[in-house]
Design an enzyme around this catalytic site. Structure first.
Site, mmCIF file in Angstrom:
data_model
loop_
_atom_site.group_PDB
_atom_site.id
_atom_site.type_symbol
_atom_site.label_atom_id
_atom_site.label_comp_id
_atom_site.label_asym_id
_atom_site.label_seq_id
_atom_site.Cartn_x
_atom_site.Cartn_y
_atom_site.Cartn_z
ATOM 1 N N GLU A 1 -6.714 11.662 -38.755
ATOM 2 C CA GLU A 1 -6.699 12.810 -39.643
ATOM 3 C C GLU A 1 -8.032 13.506 -39.419
ATOM 4 O O GLU A 1 -9.091 12.924 -39.625
ATOM 5 C CB GLU A 1 -6.613 12.285 -41.078
ATOM 6 C CG GLU A 1 -5.860 13.161 -42.022
ATOM 7 C CD GLU A 1 -5.861 12.549 -43.410
ATOM 8 O OE1 GLU A 1 -5.168 11.533 -43.599
ATOM 9 O OE2 GLU A 1 -6.572 13.077 -44.265
ATOM 10 N N ASP B 1 -12.217 17.693 -52.764
ATOM 11 C CA ASP B 1 -12.969 16.617 -52.138
ATOM 12 C C ASP B 1 -14.186 16.215 -52.946
ATOM 13 O O ASP B 1 -14.824 17.036 -53.593
ATOM 14 C CB ASP B 1 -13.396 17.041 -50.731
ATOM 15 C CG ASP B 1 -12.232 16.975 -49.755
ATOM 16 O OD1 ASP B 1 -11.700 15.867 -49.569
ATOM 17 O OD2 ASP B 1 -11.843 18.025 -49.220
ATOM 18 N N TYR C 1 1.932 11.539 -48.057
ATOM 19 C CA TYR C 1 0.585 11.061 -48.326
ATOM 20 C C TYR C 1 0.478 10.840 -49.822
ATOM 21 O O TYR C 1 0.460 11.792 -50.589
ATOM 22 C CB TYR C 1 -0.414 12.126 -47.856
ATOM 23 C CG TYR C 1 -1.874 11.727 -47.853
ATOM 24 C CD1 TYR C 1 -2.445 11.022 -48.904
ATOM 25 C CD2 TYR C 1 -2.699 12.088 -46.792
ATOM 26 C CE1 TYR C 1 -3.787 10.681 -48.898
ATOM 27 C CE2 TYR C 1 -4.050 11.757 -46.779
ATOM 28 C CZ TYR C 1 -4.577 11.056 -47.831
ATOM 29 O OH TYR C 1 -5.904 10.734 -47.827
#
Lengths: 406, 282
Positions: free
Chosen positions: B53, B64, B179
């Site tokens: 990734e 993030d 995911y």
């Protein structure tokens, strides 16, 4: 001049997916999608509930102090020698700016949704103070994210928030200003999804925020419309408001959008000048992009990385703008211009000396556009300027800019 | 279909035959600088990464945590661009035709680059999939649908806030793998409990045959092993980029020995994932 594709109404957007033309939308992480869908539902339910409106009306009248006056600025009018200038005095609201209008609406919504924890981002600190105020009033825990750079230049507001019981969390990531505070608030929200309500301060972010904040701020334009009709017996010729995210401007403009004879100008911050590269003029000098949940005009580099904004006014220091403004610009309904720090400072001083009103640096940008254009307009041109904040918070910044030590 | 289509499926098929989970290693493209990032990238398959990734750095990575924020800033400071990231994939493909590469990032740089141009060049470079954090199903017309048409998998995040009604929406138009974000939160936050992951895994399996990889908060070989017992794949990101963060000097570079350490750490995570099912059976 009307564009050939002029819609029947400028007041029907956004569509169901939150789009204003190509702008707006819901560009958020999947974790947040269920939350913003819940929020949308809760807001629709609240709008249809008469008890929500009566609660709002009561707080607006007795806590905020609405309606704010529409004031004829006689000496400024005489000084510029042209257009007849009115101030919509939202700086007289409780907490000293228009931000409280939106906060009242959203805190009632948070309460209806059973949320116990309020988070917010703030630039100048006005929205942080307004959020801390309503959180105190309703007994909810409140955390305000604020860029470390902004904390430095807006100490009085940091202290106000603390007095009101809010925790101010310094944000050191990125450029340590409003956009980074918004990133950090989103990170907090995504982590505390169960109990937290994110009280966004401007008419931007993922749908339904831009429409919801606009609706809560539209009280400004609704009042101004009634007041000018009473004072002058007709609608104004033009409306002027400053634009950071654009909540005060959309609040003033929206109720007039279908009055074709009323022209409107949004005034962005040109900072040190558009050519200097140090400014916050997203429409004047940016391009469409996607940030903070919506597509809108942004300041960005060739690689699509977001650039830092600059303005002497912390409240305008944001590299984007609410999506409805982007659409109103592209559709040609509203004109967007930019004025520099220096022009805003000069207008700030004119207003202090001629009207006995210390305006915030944000509406000083709107006043600078008035200074530029009013002298060339006829005496029967009626112009309404949104005086959306008072300048007490800015006296240190202004002193510094004028080379005065206090 | 392009030649790139199918690497992800072939990878999971092969691993299913070996009865083990995939180890998905995340690095940010251009971190700590374009040259050394390429060296790390090229070394990942030999170190044990089954799928890579590759983060496309963005100035405002809203989903993030501090580790990946910092890695993005290091990369941008060193001059990384979206085109540079595609070039990295292209260079990687000169020596590796089979390891799947999934690009992860935010929409604005792609939107600014131009969706059609980006997809054409990504296919050409050998990109297999995309994970775009801020493109939920509600905005599928933007990039998801054109990407699938171009033969690139569009991988979606599922989170603890994804309820059953939402699950159907999210599964539509998802391809490659799913995911599962094991905690509501940002990258690098605490890991979700194994039991909760297993429950979610079963809930997803009722509606989709796609492999489910789990990420967010997995930091050690032991963590990786425990998740590898219940998931089809295990993603580690923040803990790997932290290895780079710990080594980078003032000029924004690391030593060759540091690159060895980063890849060694990746190897220990891969070992954890590979041993997971044996451990689980023991």
């Amino acid at each position: 001049m009307n564009k050939p594709d002029r819609p029947n109404s400028y007041r029907t957007l956004p569509d169901e997916a939150g789009h204003f033309g190509i702008f707006g939308g819901r560009y958020v992480a999947e974790t947040l999608m269920p939350l913003i869908l819940d929020l949308e539902q809760a807001y629709e339910a609240a709008k249809a509930d008469p008890s929500f409106k009566s609660q709002m009306d009561d707080l607006m009248a007795n806590y905020v102090g609405r309606p704010s006056p529409l004031y004829f600025a006689e000496r400024l009018t005489a000084h510029y020698g042209g257009a007849k200038i009115y101030f919509k005095r939202d700086e007289l609201n409780h907490t000293g700016a228009h931000k409280i209008n939106n906060c009242i609406g959203q805190i009632l919504l948070a309460q209806r949704m059973g949320k116990s924890r309020i988070i917010a981002e703030t630039g100048a600190g006005q929205h942080g103070v307004a959020t801390a105020t309503v959180a105190a009033r309703f007994g909810l825990e409140c955390k305000v994210f604020m860029g470390a750079t902004d904390i430095e230049r807006q100490q009085p507001n940091v202290f106000r928030m603390n007095l009101l019981g809010a925790e101010v969390i310094p944000v050191n990531s990125g450029s340590s200003t409003l956009k980074d505070a918004m990133n950090e608030a989103l990170r907090d929200w995504v982590t505390n999804v169960e109990d937290t309500y994110y009280l966004i301060g401007t008419a931007a972010g993922p749908h339904p925020y831009p429409a919801m904040v606009r609706d809560f701020q539209s009280v400004i334009g609704q009042e101004a419309r009634e007041q000018i009709l009473k004072a002058e017996g007709r609608l104004p010729d033009s409306l002027v408001a400053c634009i950071g995210g654009g909540s005060n401007a959309i609040g003033l403009f929206h109720p007039f959008l279908d009055d074709v004879d009323v022209s409107m100008v949004g005034v962005e911050a040109a900072g040190h000048g558009i050519d200097s590269g140090e400014h916050a003029a997203s429409i004047s000098a940016g391009s469409p992009g996607v940030l903070h949940g919506n597509r809108t005009y942004l300041l960005q580099d060739d690689d699509g990385q977001i650039k830092d904004a600059h303005s002497i006014s912390a409240g305008l220091d944001y590299p984007g703008i609410g999506p409805e403004h982007s659409w109103l610009s592209e559709s040609g309904r509203v004109d967007y211009v930019a004025v520099t720090d220096d022009e805003a400072l000069a207008a700030f001083q004119d207003c202090c000396r001629l009207e006995g009103i210390i305006p915030a640096l944000e509406p000083s940008h709107a006043l600078a556009h008035v200074a530029r254009t009013a002298p060339d307009l006829s005496n029967d041109h009626i112009m309404v300027v949104n005086l959306c904040g008072r300048g007490d918070k800015d006296i240190f910044t202004v002193a510094d800019a004028l080379g005065v030590t206090i | 279909m392009t030649e790139a289509a199918g690497r992800i499926e072939r990878c999971f098929d092969a691993l299913r035959a070996q009865d083990r989970a995939a180890f998905v290693a995340f690095i940010t493209a251009g971190d700590p600088n374009p040259e050394q990032s390429q060296q790390v990238l090229n070394g990942l398959p030999a170190a044990g990464a089954d799928i890579i990734e590759l983060g496309m750095p963005f100035s405002d990575p809203m989903a993030d945590g501090p580790s990946i924020q910092a890695s993005s800033q290091r990369a941008l400071k060193a001059g990384q661009t979206l085109r540079g990231t595609l070039d990295m994939v292209k260079a990687f493909r000169e020596n590796d035709a089979e390891t799947p590469i999934v690009l992860m990032g935010y929409y604005n740089p792609i939107y600014h680059y131009g969706v059609d141009r980006f997809l054409t060049e990504a296919v050409d470079a050998g990109v297999d999939g995309l994970i775009i954090v801020d493109l939920p199903p509600e905005e599928d017309a933007e990039l998801c649908e054109p990407a699938i048409a171009a033969g690139i998998r569009f991988i979606r995040l599922l989170t603890p806030t994804t309820d059953d009604a939402r699950l159907d929406t999210v599964l539509q138009n998802t391809s490659g793998f799913l995911y599962y974000v094991s905690v509501a939160g940002i990258t690098g936050a605490a890991m979700g409990a194994q039991q909760a992951i297993e429950t979610a895994r079963q809930r997803i399996a009722e509606k989709s045959a796609l492999p489910v990889v789990v990420g967010f908060g997995i930091k050690t070989p032991d963590h990786a092993a425990s998740v590898g017992q219940v998931a089809d794949g295990v993603v580690v990101g923040s803990a790997i980029v932290d290895q780079i963060a710990g080594a980078v000097d003032e000029s924004g570079a690391i030593t060759d020995a540091d690159i060895g350490h980063v890849l060694g750490f990746v190897g220990s995570l891969a070992d954890g994932v590979r041993s997971a099912r044996q451990r689980g059976a023991a």
